[in-house]
Design an enzyme around this catalytic site. Structure first.
Site, short mmCIF file in Angstrom:
data_model
loop_
_atom_site.label_atom_id
_atom_site.label_comp_id
_atom_site.label_asym_id
_atom_site.label_seq_id
_atom_site.Cartn_x
_atom_site.Cartn_y
_atom_site.Cartn_z
N ALA A 1 45.35 81.27 64.47
CA ALA A 1 45.12 80.31 65.56
C ALA A 1 44.27 80.96 66.65
CB ALA A 1 46.45 79.82 66.13
N ASP A 2 44.55 82.22 66.95
CA ASP A 2 43.72 82.96 67.91
C ASP A 2 42.27 83.06 67.42
OD1 ASP A 2 45.44 83.58 70.01
OD2 ASP A 2 46.20 85.38 69.04
N VAL A 3 42.10 83.45 66.17
CA VAL A 3 40.75 83.68 65.64
C VAL A 3 39.94 82.38 65.62
CG1 VAL A 3 39.43 84.36 63.60
CG2 VAL A 3 41.41 85.71 64.32
#
Length: 410
Positions: free
Chosen positions: A184-186
């Site tokens: 999700a961060d990436v």
């Protein structure tokens, strides 16, 4: 001659673009590393004496050539090359003044503070737009700048849990499962990059910057992709299927006599060839399995009958035979095997950069997947140590007050 030594190759596509990076952890740093790889000058602003939280997210830590561990974690290395580290305390009046001087001559600012934090310091978009009307200001948060959850802190795990992907990931009867990396961060970092590039294009046409609002939760929901539209169309709640595809069969991981193989049969003509190779002509001839729609509807019965065929040979035997007739397939590699793969190495996905400033000599990093013919990515700067470039960017006298361990003059 270009920075990567090839005649005729132009500088990075974003050469001349200056980016102020007020982000930390993974989403923002992923975005700014991509922009840095493309040639932008990224100035990473870090709190004196502390810096990016991920600097301490270990072990493992980089090991110096004499065998002693350094203070730089492997996690930090993943998203911080092609940046210059400057120590500034935005809670301090002098630190904010120095930051505003940098902003006045910059193109982009990326920040991932909790909603409302930059406004308390007089560093919200509206404040900085008065200093630099062309500024592209990208805010990355867990839940966005608006909505009932806007004030909540956001982490990758929460986005995966609340955004639905954990309900689709894992074994059918197992626990809800997150993806093995901070995806999700990436992906939020990727969307932020796209938004910044679009806003830079808009600014080039209009002379105006703008505020970009990117949230982990929104991004996570966006990559439910076909499972979301399956739900919208059918009204049926998607469930975990392990490695199975919701709309294609056979498409998954199958045991062989000595391991596993991934097989992706995308159409019925491929399925006929697949069945011939594995000796399962009876499945291709069975009316309930002859079409993909039939195989999806009768998934459990099909998979139960297919498995004994797949365990009749080794992974390498199946790979050779299936590849020969054009069936998409591959081994299930672990990370060590990935970085021994000749194709991965040929594509430059494993690189080495000098890292003398930490005493490590060289450090191995992931390469960029972007391959541009005229303005390729370049690997100019290894991940910086904390405050490494404060003097270069701020000037000697200003930098002395912000370097780790230095006392401010009274």
């Amino acid at each position: 001659m270009s920075e990567n030594g090839e005649k005729g190759v132009q500088p990075g596509a974003l050469a001349g673009i200056r980016i102020i990076d007020l982000s930390r952890i993974l989403a923002g740093p992923t975005c700014t590393q991509i922009l840095g790889d493309l040639g932008a000058d990224v100035i990473k602003i870090e709190k004196p004496g502390a810096g990016d939280d991920t600097r301490r997210w270990g072990p493992p830590f980089v090991t110096a050539e004499d065998g002693t561990p350094t203070t730089e974690s492997a996690y930090y290395l993943a998203a911080n090359r092609n940046k210059r580290s400057v120590c500034l305390d935005i809670a301090d009046e002098e630190g904010r003044r120095q930051l505003l001087e940098l902003v006045a001559d910059s193109d982009v600012l990326v920040e991932n503070f909790k909603h409302g934090t930059t406004a308390r310091y007089g560093l919200a978009y509206e404040d900085l737009a008065r200093v630099n009307p062309r500024l592209v200001y990208c805010s990355i948060t867990g839940f966005g700048q608006t909505g009932p959850y806007a004030a909540r802190p956001g982490y990758d795990l929460l986005a995966q849990a609340m955004g639905g992907i954990m309900s689709l990931t894992g074994e059918v009867d197992g626990l809800p499962m997150k993806v093995g990396v901070g995806i999700a961060d990436v992906t939020t970092g990727l969307y932020a990059t796209i938004g910044i590039l679009a806003a830079l294009r808009h600014c080039a046409e209009t002379g105006r910057g703008q505020h970009i609002d990117v949230a982990l939760m929104d991004t996570q929901v966006s990559w439910l992709i076909n499972e979301a539209t399956n739900y919208f169309v059918s009204g049926r709640r998607p469930v975990r299927r392990g490695n199975d595809h919701p709309n294609i069969v056979p498409y998954g991981v199958y045991p062989t006599s000595d391991g596993y193989i991934a097989v992706a049969v995308g159409n019925d003509s491929q399925f006929v060839r697949f069945a011939q190779v594995v000796g399962a002509e009876d499945l291709a001839a069975d009316p309930q399995f002859a079409t993909n729609a039939g195989r999806v509807e009768n998934r459990e019965a099909f998979e139960e009958r297919l498995r004994p065929y797949m365990t009749a040979a080794t992974t390498s035997e199946w790979l050779g035979e299936l590849e020969a007739v054009g069936i998409p397939c591959g081994p299930v590699n672990d990370v060590e095997e990935v970085f021994s793969d000749p194709h991965v190495l040929h594509r430059g996905m494993k690189i080495e950069m000098p890292y003398e400033h930490s005493g490590a000599g060289y450090v191995t990093l992931l390469g960029s997947p972007l391959k541009l013919s005229d303005s390729p990515v370049t690997y100019r700067l290894p991940p910086p140590v904390l405050g490494e470039h404060s003097e270069d960017v701020l000037g000697a006298s200003a930098a002395m007050s912000t370097l780790p361990g230095k006392e401010r003059a009274s």
